[in-house]
Design a protein around this motif. Structure first.
Motif, PDB file in Angstrom:
ATOM      1  N   ASN A 109      73.270  66.740  30.651  1.00 17.85           N
ATOM      2  CA  ASN A 109      74.717  66.772  30.828  1.00 17.85           C
ATOM      3  C   ASN A 109      75.233  68.085  30.241  1.00 17.85           C
ATOM      4  O   ASN A 109      75.251  68.247  29.017  1.00 17.85           O
ATOM      5  N   PRO A 110      75.653  69.043  31.089  1.00 18.43           N
ATOM      6  CA  PRO A 110      76.093  70.351  30.575  1.00 18.43           C
ATOM      7  C   PRO A 110      77.373  70.287  29.746  1.00 18.43           C
ATOM      8  O   PRO A 110      77.709  71.253  29.070  1.00 18.43           O
ATOM      9  N   LYS A 111      78.065  69.147  29.773  1.00 20.14           N
ATOM     10  CA  LYS A 111      79.245  68.985  28.926  1.00 20.14           C
ATOM     11  C   LYS A 111      78.850  68.660  27.489  1.00 20.14           C
ATOM     12  O   LYS A 111      79.673  68.771  26.570  1.00 20.14           O
ATOM     13  N   ILE A 112      77.594  68.237  27.305  1.00 20.75           N
ATOM     14  CA  ILE A 112      77.125  67.868  25.968  1.00 20.75           C
ATOM     15  C   ILE A 112      76.175  68.916  25.401  1.00 20.75           C
ATOM     16  O   ILE A 112      76.262  69.284  24.230  1.00 20.75           O
ATOM     17  N   VAL A 113      75.269  69.397  26.236  1.00 22.05           N
ATOM     18  CA  VAL A 113      74.303  70.394  25.786  1.00 22.05           C
ATOM     19  C   VAL A 113      74.247  71.531  26.809  1.00 22.05           C
ATOM     20  O   VAL A 113      74.234  71.297  28.018  1.00 22.05           O
ATOM     21  N   SER A 114      74.267  72.758  26.321  1.00 26.29           N
ATOM     22  CA  SER A 114      74.301  73.916  27.205  1.00 26.29           C
ATOM     23  C   SER A 114      72.894  74.395  27.552  1.00 26.29           C
ATOM     24  O   SER A 114      71.918  74.078  26.861  1.00 26.29           O
ATOM     25  N   PHE A 115      72.798  75.183  28.609  1.00 25.70           N
ATOM     26  CA  PHE A 115      71.519  75.794  28.961  1.00 25.70           C
ATOM     27  C   PHE A 115      71.036  76.680  27.821  1.00 25.70           C
ATOM     28  O   PHE A 115      69.838  76.694  27.497  1.00 25.70           O
ATOM     29  N   ALA A 116      71.960  77.393  27.185  1.00 22.43           N
ATOM     30  CA  ALA A 116      71.588  78.267  26.071  1.00 22.43           C
ATOM     31  C   ALA A 116      70.941  77.472  24.938  1.00 22.43           C
ATOM     32  O   ALA A 116      69.969  77.922  24.328  1.00 22.43           O
ATOM     33  N   THR A 117      71.460  76.293  24.661  1.00 18.71           N
ATOM     34  CA  THR A 117      70.864  75.452  23.620  1.00 18.71           C
ATOM     35  C   THR A 117      69.486  74.973  24.036  1.00 18.71           C
ATOM     36  O   THR A 117      68.560  74.909  23.207  1.00 18.71           O
ATOM     37  N   LEU A 118      69.313  74.642  25.307  1.00 20.74           N
ATOM     38  CA  LEU A 118      67.989  74.230  25.793  1.00 20.74           C
ATOM     39  C   LEU A 118      66.981  75.367  25.649  1.00 20.74           C
ATOM     40  O   LEU A 118      65.799  75.117  25.385  1.00 20.74           O
ATOM     41  N   GLU A 159      75.140  66.085  36.509  1.00 18.87           N
ATOM     42  CA  GLU A 159      73.964  66.449  35.738  1.00 18.87           C
ATOM     43  C   GLU A 159      73.320  67.723  36.274  1.00 18.87           C
ATOM     44  O   GLU A 159      73.239  67.936  37.489  1.00 18.87           O
ATOM     45  N   ALA A 160      72.867  68.568  35.353  1.00 22.50           N
ATOM     46  CA  ALA A 160      72.197  69.819  35.716  1.00 22.50           C
ATOM     47  C   ALA A 160      70.701  69.666  35.445  1.00 22.50           C
ATOM     48  O   ALA A 160      70.259  68.723  34.777  1.00 22.50           O
ATOM     49  N   ARG A 161      69.929  70.633  35.953  1.00 25.42           N
ATOM     50  CA  ARG A 161      68.484  70.609  35.770  1.00 25.42           C
ATOM     51  C   ARG A 161      68.001  71.976  35.303  1.00 25.42           C
ATOM     52  O   ARG A 161      68.475  73.003  35.779  1.00 25.42           O
ATOM     53  N   ALA A 162      67.073  71.950  34.369  1.00 28.41           N
ATOM     54  CA  ALA A 162      66.466  73.182  33.861  1.00 28.41           C
ATOM     55  C   ALA A 162      64.957  72.963  33.785  1.00 28.41           C
ATOM     56  O   ALA A 162      64.483  71.825  33.682  1.00 28.41           O
ATOM     57  N   TYR A 163      64.208  74.080  33.809  1.00 25.39           N
ATOM     58  CA  TYR A 163      62.757  73.981  33.941  1.00 25.39           C
ATOM     59  C   TYR A 163      62.062  74.880  32.924  1.00 25.39           C
ATOM     60  O   TYR A 163      62.395  76.061  32.791  1.00 25.39           O
ATOM     61  N   PHE A 164      61.080  74.283  32.232  1.00 27.48           N
ATOM     62  CA  PHE A 164      60.380  74.994  31.166  1.00 27.48           C
ATOM     63  C   PHE A 164      58.896  74.636  31.178  1.00 27.48           C
ATOM     64  O   PHE A 164      58.520  73.493  31.443  1.00 27.48           O
ATOM     65  N   ALA A 165      58.064  75.615  30.863  1.00 25.60           N
ATOM     66  CA  ALA A 165      56.637  75.396  30.647  1.00 25.60           C
ATOM     67  C   ALA A 165      56.310  75.870  29.238  1.00 25.60           C
ATOM     68  O   ALA A 165      56.634  77.000  28.875  1.00 25.60           O
ATOM     69  N   SER A 166      55.662  74.997  28.466  1.00 23.01           N
ATOM     70  CA  SER A 166      55.417  75.318  27.051  1.00 23.01           C
ATOM     71  C   SER A 166      54.201  74.556  26.545  1.00 23.01           C
ATOM     72  O   SER A 166      54.269  73.811  25.585  1.00 23.01           O
ATOM     73  N   GLY A 167      53.084  74.729  27.223  1.00 21.64           N
ATOM     74  CA  GLY A 167      51.889  73.988  26.841  1.00 21.64           C
ATOM     75  C   GLY A 167      51.845  72.626  27.497  1.00 21.64           C
ATOM     76  O   GLY A 167      52.432  72.404  28.556  1.00 21.64           O
ATOM     77  N   CYS A 168      51.166  71.691  26.863  1.00 19.76           N
ATOM     78  CA  CYS A 168      51.000  70.346  27.410  1.00 19.76           C
ATOM     79  C   CYS A 168      52.344  69.687  27.703  1.00 19.76           C
ATOM     80  O   CYS A 168      53.202  69.598  26.825  1.00 19.76           O
ATOM     81  N   PHE A 169      52.533  69.217  28.937  1.00 21.20           N
ATOM     82  CA  PHE A 169      53.836  68.633  29.281  1.00 21.20           C
ATOM     83  C   PHE A 169      54.090  67.311  28.567  1.00 21.20           C
ATOM     84  O   PHE A 169      55.235  66.890  28.438  1.00 21.20           O
ATOM     85  N   TRP A 170      53.044  66.638  28.076  1.00 24.37           N
ATOM     86  CA  TRP A 170      53.286  65.438  27.276  1.00 24.37           C
ATOM     87  C   TRP A 170      54.128  65.784  26.050  1.00 24.37           C
ATOM     88  O   TRP A 170      55.057  65.059  25.695  1.00 24.37           O
ATOM     89  N   CYS A 171      53.781  66.887  25.408  1.00 22.46           N
ATOM     90  CA  CYS A 171      54.500  67.324  24.207  1.00 22.46           C
ATOM     91  C   CYS A 171      55.926  67.737  24.534  1.00 22.46           C
ATOM     92  O   CYS A 171      56.879  67.344  23.854  1.00 22.46           O
ATOM     93  N   VAL A 172      56.073  68.548  25.569  1.00 22.57           N
ATOM     94  CA  VAL A 172      57.372  69.138  25.885  1.00 22.57           C
ATOM     95  C   VAL A 172      58.351  68.077  26.377  1.00 22.57           C
ATOM     96  O   VAL A 172      59.542  68.102  26.051  1.00 22.57           O
ATOM     97  N   GLU A 173      57.847  67.121  27.152  1.00 21.51           N
ATOM     98  CA  GLU A 173      58.682  66.020  27.625  1.00 21.51           C
ATOM     99  C   GLU A 173      59.299  65.278  26.443  1.00 21.51           C
ATOM    100  O   GLU A 173      60.510  65.015  26.419  1.00 21.51           O
ATOM    101  N   ALA A 174      58.481  64.951  25.462  1.00 21.68           N
ATOM    102  CA  ALA A 174      58.972  64.196  24.300  1.00 21.68           C
ATOM    103  C   ALA A 174      59.992  64.990  23.500  1.00 21.68           C
ATOM    104  O   ALA A 174      60.974  64.432  22.997  1.00 21.68           O
ATOM    105  N   ILE A 175      59.775  66.290  23.373  1.00 22.00           N
ATOM    106  CA  ILE A 175      60.707  67.131  22.618  1.00 22.00           C
ATOM    107  C   ILE A 175      62.079  67.143  23.275  1.00 22.00           C
ATOM    108  O   ILE A 175      63.103  66.882  22.619  1.00 22.00           O
ATOM    109  N   TYR A 176      62.118  67.430  24.561  1.00 26.27           N
ATOM    110  CA  TYR A 176      63.421  67.515  25.231  1.00 26.27           C
ATOM    111  C   TYR A 176      64.110  66.154  25.327  1.00 26.27           C
ATOM    112  O   TYR A 176      65.346  66.078  25.294  1.00 26.27           O
ATOM    113  N   GLU A 177      63.333  65.080  25.431  1.00 28.23           N
ATOM    114  CA  GLU A 177      63.955  63.761  25.499  1.00 28.23           C
ATOM    115  C   GLU A 177      64.627  63.378  24.184  1.00 28.23           C
ATOM    116  O   GLU A 177      65.455  62.467  24.155  1.00 28.23           O
TER     117      GLU A 177
END
Length: 223
Positions: free
Chosen positions: A105-114, A46-64
């Motif tokens: 999982n970088p085999k399913i979703v790429s950093f570029a897609t994130l 598993e890989a990790r990526a980091y983003f800030a985009s306003g309230c983290f409650w909102c962003v957490e739900a979007i990426y999940e």
């Protein structure tokens, strides 16, 4: 905050609205911006990526909701102080923004897609905030861990600016450290669907993203 994300002392509320929220211009903050990026190694594939985009409650739900994302953690990143808290970051003086750690999982979703998810799930031209949340602690920052990631971010940011014919507000930072937020912030949207902020801001933002990118949703979210 009008959405009562926490009960802050009166003096902190006054400080939040009176300060200029320009902590990112301090010399200590400039050193963070000029740092060499730290690359987080894969763990159990598993890989990790980091983003800030306003309230983290909102962003957490979007990426999940994205297929290939295993977990999202709310926290703070991008600042020059150690051990930031919700109260301290809300002063606008720590340099930190509310951020998320996306474990995927970088085999399913790429950093570029994130990155596409990132730009496609926010108002890309809003400076120092998203929606009703305003201040440097809510500003947009996208973090890179190596040269390849920075190239992907810069390319997509430049293309978006050209498409919009307007500057894209997201700052581009070398990743240094992610500080996990207080426990009560984790999975907040799922655990508190009755919260007025969740009903009026988070859920509409999530649904708007789902409608825009149905092809990226995991099966449980694809409805």
């Amino acid at each position: 905050m009008f959405h009562i994300k926490s009960i802050l002392p009166t003096f902190l509320i006054a400080l939040l609205f009176s300060c200029n929220n320009m902590a990112q211009q301090k010399s200590d903050q400039q050193a963070v911006i000029n740092s060499e990026p730290i690359e987080v190694p894969l763990h159990n594939g598993e890989a990790r990526a980091y983003f800030a985009s306003g309230c983290f409650w909102c962003v957490e739900a979007i990426y999940e909701s994205v297929n290939g994302v295993e977990e999202v953690i709310s926290g703070y990143a991008g600042g020059h102080t150690k051990n930031p808290t919700y109260a301290s970051s809300n002063t606008g003086q720590t340099g930190h923004a509310e951020a998320v750690e996306v474990i995927y999982n970088p085999k399913i979703v790429s950093f570029a897609t994130l990155v596409d998810v990132y730009f496609g799930s926010q108002n890309p031209i809003q400076v120092n905030g998203q929606g009703p949340d305003k201040g440097s602690q809510y500003r947009s920052i996208i973090f890179y861990q190596n040269v390849e990631q920075k190239q992907i971010i810069d390319s997509k940011k430049n293309a978006l600016a050209k498409e919009l014919n307007a500057p894209v507000a997201a700052e581009v930072y070398p990743f240094q450290k992610f500080w996990k937020a207080e426990d009560y912030h984790q999975n907040y949207e799922k655990l508190h669907p009755e919260n007025p902020y969740i009903q009026n801001v988070s859920i509409p933002r999530l649904n708007k993203f789902k409608a825009k990118f149905p092809e990226l949703l995991g099966e449980k979210n694809n409805h």
